[in-house]
Design an enzyme around this catalytic site. Structure first.
Site, PDB file in Angstrom:
ATOM      1  N   ARG A  13      52.668  32.974  34.492  1.00 33.73           N
ATOM      2  CA  ARG A  13      51.234  32.256  34.384  1.00 33.73           C
ATOM      3  C   ARG A  13      51.401  31.354  33.356  1.00 33.73           C
ATOM      4  O   ARG A  13      51.802  31.711  32.220  1.00 33.73           O
ATOM      5  CB  ARG A  13      50.091  33.138  34.375  1.00 33.73           C
ATOM      6  N   SER A 100      45.546  33.335  39.951  1.00 31.30           N
ATOM      7  CA  SER A 100      44.237  34.392  40.151  1.00 31.30           C
ATOM      8  C   SER A 100      43.058  33.531  39.615  1.00 31.30           C
ATOM      9  O   SER A 100      42.364  32.761  40.324  1.00 31.30           O
ATOM     10  CB  SER A 100      44.766  35.518  39.329  1.00 31.30           C
ATOM     11  N   HIS A 101      42.406  34.337  38.633  1.00 34.31           N
ATOM     12  CA  HIS A 101      41.004  33.701  38.105  1.00 34.31           C
ATOM     13  C   HIS A 101      41.186  32.703  36.845  1.00 34.31           C
ATOM     14  O   HIS A 101      40.170  32.449  36.454  1.00 34.31           O
ATOM     15  CB  HIS A 101      40.377  35.135  37.666  1.00 34.31           C
ATOM     16  N   LYS A 110      53.220  35.637  41.524  1.00 27.87           N
ATOM     17  CA  LYS A 110      53.088  36.998  41.552  1.00 27.87           C
ATOM     18  C   LYS A 110      54.141  37.245  42.594  1.00 27.87           C
ATOM     19  O   LYS A 110      54.144  37.027  43.673  1.00 27.87           O
ATOM     20  CB  LYS A 110      51.623  37.430  42.122  1.00 27.87           C
ATOM     21  N   ASP A 242      37.616  36.375  43.479  1.00 31.15           N
ATOM     22  CA  ASP A 242      38.318  35.577  42.688  1.00 31.15           C
ATOM     23  C   ASP A 242      39.099  34.611  43.385  1.00 31.15           C
ATOM     24  O   ASP A 242      39.243  34.657  44.680  1.00 31.15           O
ATOM     25  CB  ASP A 242      39.268  36.477  41.630  1.00 31.15           C
ATOM     26  N   ASP A 244      42.347  34.006  44.149  1.00 33.86           N
ATOM     27  CA  ASP A 244      43.443  34.328  45.061  1.00 33.86           C
ATOM     28  C   ASP A 244      42.880  35.530  46.009  1.00 33.86           C
ATOM     29  O   ASP A 244      43.486  35.913  46.772  1.00 33.86           O
ATOM     30  CB  ASP A 244      44.710  34.724  44.356  1.00 33.86           C
ATOM     31  N   ASP A 246      42.230  38.593  45.801  1.00 36.11           N
ATOM     32  CA  ASP A 246      42.844  40.084  45.580  1.00 36.11           C
ATOM     33  C   ASP A 246      41.670  41.121  45.153  1.00 36.11           C
ATOM     34  O   ASP A 246      42.011  42.084  45.267  1.00 36.11           O
ATOM     35  CB  ASP A 246      44.242  40.210  45.108  1.00 36.11           C
ATOM     36  N   ARG A 247      40.746  40.429  44.196  1.00 37.15           N
ATOM     37  CA  ARG A 247      39.608  41.241  43.569  1.00 37.15           C
ATOM     38  C   ARG A 247      38.372  40.794  44.142  1.00 37.15           C
ATOM     39  O   ARG A 247      38.031  39.848  44.542  1.00 37.15           O
ATOM     40  CB  ARG A 247      39.808  40.963  42.233  1.00 37.15           C
ATOM     41  N   HIS A 329      40.122  45.760  40.829  1.00 38.76           N
ATOM     42  CA  HIS A 329      41.475  45.902  41.635  1.00 38.76           C
ATOM     43  C   HIS A 329      41.327  47.136  42.309  1.00 38.76           C
ATOM     44  O   HIS A 329      41.268  48.091  41.672  1.00 38.76           O
ATOM     45  CB  HIS A 329      42.879  45.749  40.750  1.00 38.76           C
TER      46      HIS A 329
END
Length: 452
Positions: A13, A100-101, A110, A242, A244, A246-247, A329
């Site tokens: 990142r 992500s966030h 990722k 978030d 992407d 995933d959360r 998560h």
């Protein structure tokens, strides 16, 4: 020279145009193929809606195909959909271009191998870094790989819906969903089409400039509008994703944010109703409420260090049905042990729909505790400070100390965890107690020691 700081413990990142650009992305693609030996195989690649996503994805794909691997390009999807695709299609590797966030000028990667096993710092990411740094990567393959585009949105929707019993959803729910201009805005509509629920969409338009709020629901200011909307709509609950997707973070019918570990507790309850004696993994920061519920429901609770690269292998080792973290998560065995905010929201909704009362009624019987939430303090010498605090509490009567993840001290009526950040000069403090007065007194005492 490549900036080594972009290679993190869990992903890659950086800031686009500064530490991360197309040249770096191309090198990462080449190193990814060479590290995993994927030449002649197929790699699945996808991206989120960030403004730099398309050029970075194109450059990464050039690196992959130039090294002799084919690419299945999924285009715009969520990270959990990328994991699903790698596992479902039985491909040997995948890459999601996302930060992500993080703020809008950030981006990253990722990466995962077969069965959606994520690469981490010590298991792939640092090796990819070192391969790029060495300057000894093999040259272009004799035959470049091909690129094929595909859309797995509907297939992923069916997969997510398979986690719940739709025929038993007799109680209609009203759910406010804040996609934050992120990937949930694309992935959720096909899923809600298969549900007897009403949903109120907030910011479902994909926009990597994040014009409404940052894509980080763990920060209170980013969920305030959702909290207000849940109350004004008279909704059963709200869900914030978030960037992407995933959360997920849940807001109850009163507009109160439910901590991630309590959401995990309720998801675990749902899973144990379907699979008695299931094993549940939880991290060392989670509330006592989680293991207490798991044991009381006949399950097996296993405590773990924080982080997907730690929890996922433990889930595989113990064949755990579910794993939960305080950070939002949530991992599912039947999702290739990968995390999914969408599946967590659905299993939570299924539990809510199975009872007559509001969400807050589900929480009160399982949660007798009060928590501080995570408090960060800047500390120049993290190790010395933790040693100092441990030395103090080692003299306390009845103190139980462990080092599973940082420093955990349990004094019966309250406990705390103190652990260093992987990337910043910070110590992260979490405190839980049996009552508010005990929490506030001891939280302030430990903070004074940390910051003094």
């Amino acid at each position: 020279m490549i900036d080594e700081s972009i290679f993190k413990a869990y992903d890659i990142r950086g800031v686009y145009g500064d530490t991360l650009d197309e040249g770096v992305a191309r090198d990462i693609g080449r190193a990814f193929v060479n590290y995993l030996g994927l030449s002649g195989s197929r790699v699945i690649v996808a991206r989120d809606m960030r403004l730099s996503g398309e050029p970075l994805e194109e450059a990464f794909i050039e690196g992959v195909t130039g090294s002799g691997a084919d690419v299945l390009d999924l285009g715009l999807v969520s990270t959990d959909a990328l994991y699903f695709a790698v596992g479902h299609l039985e491909e040997p590797g995948g890459a999601m271009i996302t930060a992500s966030h993080n703020p809008q000028d950030h981006n990253g990667f990722k990466l995962c191998r077969e069965d959606a096993i994520a690469l981490s710092g010590d298991e792939g990411i640092y090796q990819i870094r070192d391969l790029i740094k060495s300057g000894r990567m093999p040259g272009p393959a004799e035959f470049a790989g091909s690129v094929e585009k595909s859309d797995i949105t509907q297939e992923y929707a069916r997969h997510c819906l398979s986690f719940i019993d739709r025929e038993s959803l007799e109680r209609p729910l009203k759910i406010v969903v804040d996609a934050g201009n992120g990937m949930a805005g694309k992935m959720l509509p096909p899923i809600f089409e298969g549900l007897p629920f009403e949903y109120v969409p907030m910011y479902f338009e994909l926009d990597g400039s994040f014009p409404n709020h940052a894509p980080n629901p763990i920060e209170p200011e980013n969920v305030r509008e959702l909290q207000e909307r849940v109350v004004s709509e008279g909704a059963d609950f709200g869900a914030a994703f978030d960037g992407d997707a995933d959360r997920v973070f849940i807001v109850d019918e009163k507009g109160q944010v439910i901590s991630g570990d309590l959401v995990a507790t309720l998801v675990a309850k749902n899973i144990l109703m379907k699979e008695p004696e299931a094993t549940i993994i939880y991290n060392a920061i989670c509330s006592r409420a989680l293991p207490e519920l798991v044991w009381s429901e006949g399950g097996q609770a296993i405590r773990s260090r924080v982080g997907h690269s730690i929890i996922k292998p433990q889930m595989r080792q113990h064949d755990a049905a579910f794993g939960g973290e305080h950070s939002g998560h949530f991992y599912f065995r039947d999702n290739y042990f990968a995390d999914s905010g969408t599946i967590a929201m659905l299993t939570f909704a299924e539990l809510v729909a199975a009872q007559d009362g509001p969400v807050s009624n589900l929480i009160s019987p399982i949660d007798p505790y009060v928590r501080s939430g995570e408090i960060n303090s800047e500390v120049s010498d993290q190790g010395a400070k933790m040693d100092e605090i441990e030395g103090y509490f080692a003299e306390a009567e009845g103190a139980k100390i462990d080092h599973l993840d940082g420093l955990t001290v349990d004094l019966g009526t309250w406990w705390f965890n103190l652990r260093p950040s992987n990337t910043e000069p910070l110590l992260r403090l979490n405190v839980e107690a049996n009552d508010r007065e005990t929490l506030e007194h001891n939280r302030d005492m430990v903070l004074e020691m940390v910051r003094g």
